[in-house]
Design an enzyme around this catalytic site. Structure first.
Site, PDB file in Angstrom:
ATOM      1  N   LYS A 114     -14.521  18.311  16.973  1.00 37.16           N
ATOM      2  CA  LYS A 114     -14.036  16.955  16.728  1.00 37.16           C
ATOM      3  C   LYS A 114     -15.189  15.991  16.473  1.00 37.16           C
ATOM      4  O   LYS A 114     -15.099  15.117  15.614  1.00 37.16           O
ATOM      5  CB  LYS A 114     -13.202  16.456  17.913  1.00 37.16           C
ATOM      6  CG  LYS A 114     -11.850  17.160  18.029  1.00 37.16           C
ATOM      7  CD  LYS A 114     -10.946  16.456  19.020  1.00 37.16           C
ATOM      8  CE  LYS A 114      -9.560  17.099  19.045  1.00 37.16           C
ATOM      9  NZ  LYS A 114      -8.656  16.444  19.992  1.00 37.16           N
ATOM     10  N   LYS A 197      -3.907  25.726   8.404  1.00 38.91           N
ATOM     11  CA  LYS A 197      -2.835  25.214   9.248  1.00 38.91           C
ATOM     12  C   LYS A 197      -2.269  23.903   8.672  1.00 38.91           C
ATOM     13  O   LYS A 197      -3.021  23.052   8.204  1.00 38.91           O
ATOM     14  CB  LYS A 197      -3.465  24.963  10.625  1.00 38.91           C
ATOM     15  CG  LYS A 197      -2.537  24.629  11.740  1.00 38.91           C
ATOM     16  CD  LYS A 197      -3.327  24.469  13.030  1.00 38.91           C
ATOM     17  CE  LYS A 197      -3.417  22.994  13.375  1.00 38.91           C
ATOM     18  NZ  LYS A 197      -3.272  22.682  14.792  1.00 38.91           N
ATOM     19  N   LYS A 200      -1.892  17.068  10.287  1.00 39.29           N
ATOM     20  CA  LYS A 200      -1.883  15.692   9.790  1.00 39.29           C
ATOM     21  C   LYS A 200      -3.228  15.320   9.152  1.00 39.29           C
ATOM     22  O   LYS A 200      -3.311  14.384   8.398  1.00 39.29           O
ATOM     23  CB  LYS A 200      -1.491  14.708  10.870  1.00 39.29           C
ATOM     24  CG  LYS A 200      -2.380  14.724  12.080  1.00 39.29           C
ATOM     25  CD  LYS A 200      -1.838  13.800  13.144  1.00 39.29           C
ATOM     26  CE  LYS A 200      -2.456  14.109  14.483  1.00 39.29           C
ATOM     27  NZ  LYS A 200      -1.603  14.930  15.328  1.00 39.29           N
TER      28      LYS A 200
HETATM   29  P1  ADP Z   1      -2.272  18.283  14.099  1.00 39.49           P
HETATM   30  O1  ADP Z   1      -2.829  19.663  13.981  1.00 39.49           O
HETATM   31  O2  ADP Z   1      -1.435  17.891  12.940  1.00 39.49           O
HETATM   32  O3  ADP Z   1      -3.342  17.290  14.471  1.00 39.49           O
HETATM   33  P2  ADP Z   1      -1.599  18.245  16.879  1.00 39.49           P
HETATM   34  O4  ADP Z   1      -2.925  18.867  17.143  1.00 39.49           O
HETATM   35  O5  ADP Z   1      -1.355  16.853  17.339  1.00 39.49           O
HETATM   36  O6  ADP Z   1      -1.273  18.344  15.321  1.00 39.49           O
HETATM   37  O7  ADP Z   1      -0.511  19.214  17.461  1.00 39.49           O
HETATM   38  C1  ADP Z   1       0.522  18.867  18.343  1.00 39.49           C
HETATM   39  C2  ADP Z   1       1.262  20.147  18.681  1.00 39.49           C
HETATM   40  O8  ADP Z   1       1.803  20.741  17.492  1.00 39.49           O
HETATM   41  C3  ADP Z   1       0.387  21.227  19.311  1.00 39.49           C
HETATM   42  O9  ADP Z   1       1.139  21.857  20.333  1.00 39.49           O
HETATM   43  C4  ADP Z   1       0.119  22.189  18.202  1.00 39.49           C
HETATM   44  O10 ADP Z   1      -0.069  23.513  18.671  1.00 39.49           O
HETATM   45  C5  ADP Z   1       1.364  22.093  17.344  1.00 39.49           C
HETATM   46  N1  ADP Z   1       1.028  22.346  15.942  1.00 39.49           N
HETATM   47  C6  ADP Z   1       0.318  21.505  15.151  1.00 39.49           C
HETATM   48  N2  ADP Z   1       0.203  22.016  13.909  1.00 39.49           N
HETATM   49  C7  ADP Z   1       0.841  23.211  13.908  1.00 39.49           C
HETATM   50  C8  ADP Z   1       1.078  24.213  12.921  1.00 39.49           C
HETATM   51  N3  ADP Z   1       0.631  24.086  11.682  1.00 39.49           N
HETATM   52  N4  ADP Z   1       1.802  25.308  13.260  1.00 39.49           N
HETATM   53  C9  ADP Z   1       2.260  25.432  14.531  1.00 39.49           C
HETATM   54  N5  ADP Z   1       2.077  24.536  15.503  1.00 39.49           N
HETATM   55  C10 ADP Z   1       1.379  23.429  15.217  1.00 39.49           C
HETATM   56 NA    NA Z   2      -4.913  19.369  16.044  1.00 43.53          NA
END
Ligand code: ADP
Ligand code: NA
Length: 330
Positions: A114, A197, A200
């Protein structure tokens, strides 16, 4: 026997959850309310570890909470709350920060990833201590289980270490949580870059399906999803990551096993298949969007639901902190 207590959080860092958040987290949370004593929080204190605009943060916290209720979390069955509404999170975090070694904190690999975005010396100390705040979130509620993806396992280990250290030094106070990998965590990938993946922070919005998006753009994005030059609908993650991702999505949303989908689309090309995936997405998201919008337009009702959650969470948090304060010598 009492249901195991589970704690999980989601950051209010976007204006909508995306399909990955929905299938990988929120849908599991909804299922777990039947089997667990569940605490779910919108972690706005975590969101400010990187620069955040106040009005956006306020709005996103409410949108995130409204979406959680709209996705099916029941405020009577689960404790759904905003982290900053419960003051004990920061208080316990400070106590735990004082129990954490510099080297121990520096070993958290997610900080390096990060912080690389800012350059390590420009990143905040808050970003550095993020896993310790997370440990406080979990220990405060005496959670038995924490649902985690692989990238979070190290943080649960730190949580256990800090809980155990406190218990040894000051007397039995905290439950040590077990990491728990939910059965069907769906790894959803970016529609435009199907080996990455869905996130956002993806480079192109065309690769992300947002829960609050209108049917038109959702359909368009699915129809334009990157596949490959072939025409067979087959599950092959290595050679057909785009098609495989769409199969995973379709299967997760409709409950049809992937082999059955492959059989259904045999000899039909990608067009019909994509159209069906788009419909499954729209059918799932449209009612969630409508319930979210309704709740967001009724400020009093959303405040009422969040007050219920904050009250229930505070009750547990206050009890834990009373013991902690006493033990530490405050
Ligand atoms: P991002 O990756 O968009 O920043 P977050 O890290 O805030 O999303 O993720 C919030 C939750 O959603 C976590 O539990 C994460 O494991 C799940 N998650 C995020 N992206 C994915 C994905 N592409 N596939 C499956 N689970 C996901
Ligand atoms: Na994330």
């Amino acid at each position: 026997m009492a249901r195991p207590r589970v704690l999980s959080g989601i950051q209010p860092t976007a204006d909508s959850f995306h399909l990955g958040n929905y299938l990988g987290a929120v849908r599991q949370w909804v299922a777990m309310q039947e089997t667990h004593d569940a605490f779910y929080c919108v972690v706005d204190l975590h969101a400010i570890t990187v620069p955040t605009e106040p009005d956006a943060l306020r709005r996103r916290s409410r949108v995130a909470a409204a979406q959680l209720f709209a996705c099916g979390l029941d405020p009577e069955q689960s404790t759904v709350f905003v982290q900053s509404h419960v003051r004990e999170h920061t208080e316990l975090a400070w106590v735990l920060i004082c129990l954490t070694g510099m080297g121990e904190a520096a070993r958290m690999t997610q900080f390096k990833d990060k912080a690389a975005k800012f350059g390590e010396s420009a990143a905040s100390v808050g970003l550095f201590t993020y896993p310790i705040l997370q440990a406080a979130d979990i220990l405060l509620y005496q959670a038995n289980q924490v649902p985690v993806g692989v990238d979070q396992k190290q943080h649960v280990e730190l949580t256990r270490d800090l809980g155990q250290r406190f218990n040894h030094r000051f007397g039995e106070t905290f439950t040590l949580p077990e990491p728990f990998i939910p059965k069907e965590v769906e790894k959803i990938t970016d529609l435009q870059n199907p080996t990455a993946k869905m996130s956002k922070s993806s480079s192109s919005p065309a690769g992300i399906l947002d829960v609050l998006e209108q049917p038109g753009p959702l359909r368009k994005k699915v129809m334009r999803a990157v596949t490959d030059t072939g025409s067979e609908v087959l599950f092959d993650e290595e050679n057909k990551p785009g098609v495989s991702n769409l199969l995973r999505i379709q299967s997760a949303l409709t409950g049809t096993p992937i082999p059955d989908l492959v059989a259904r689309y045999e000899g039909q090309g990608y067009g019909t298949f994509k159209k069906d995936v788009a419909e499954a997405v729209v059918e799932t998201f449209a009612p969630i969007r409508e319930r979210t919008e309704k709740l967001l337009s009724d400020e009093k009702e959303l405040d009422r639901l969040l007050a219920i959650g904050a009250e229930r969470a505070s009750e547990v948090a206050r009890r834990t902190m009373a013991t902690v304060r006493e033990r530490v010598g405050f």
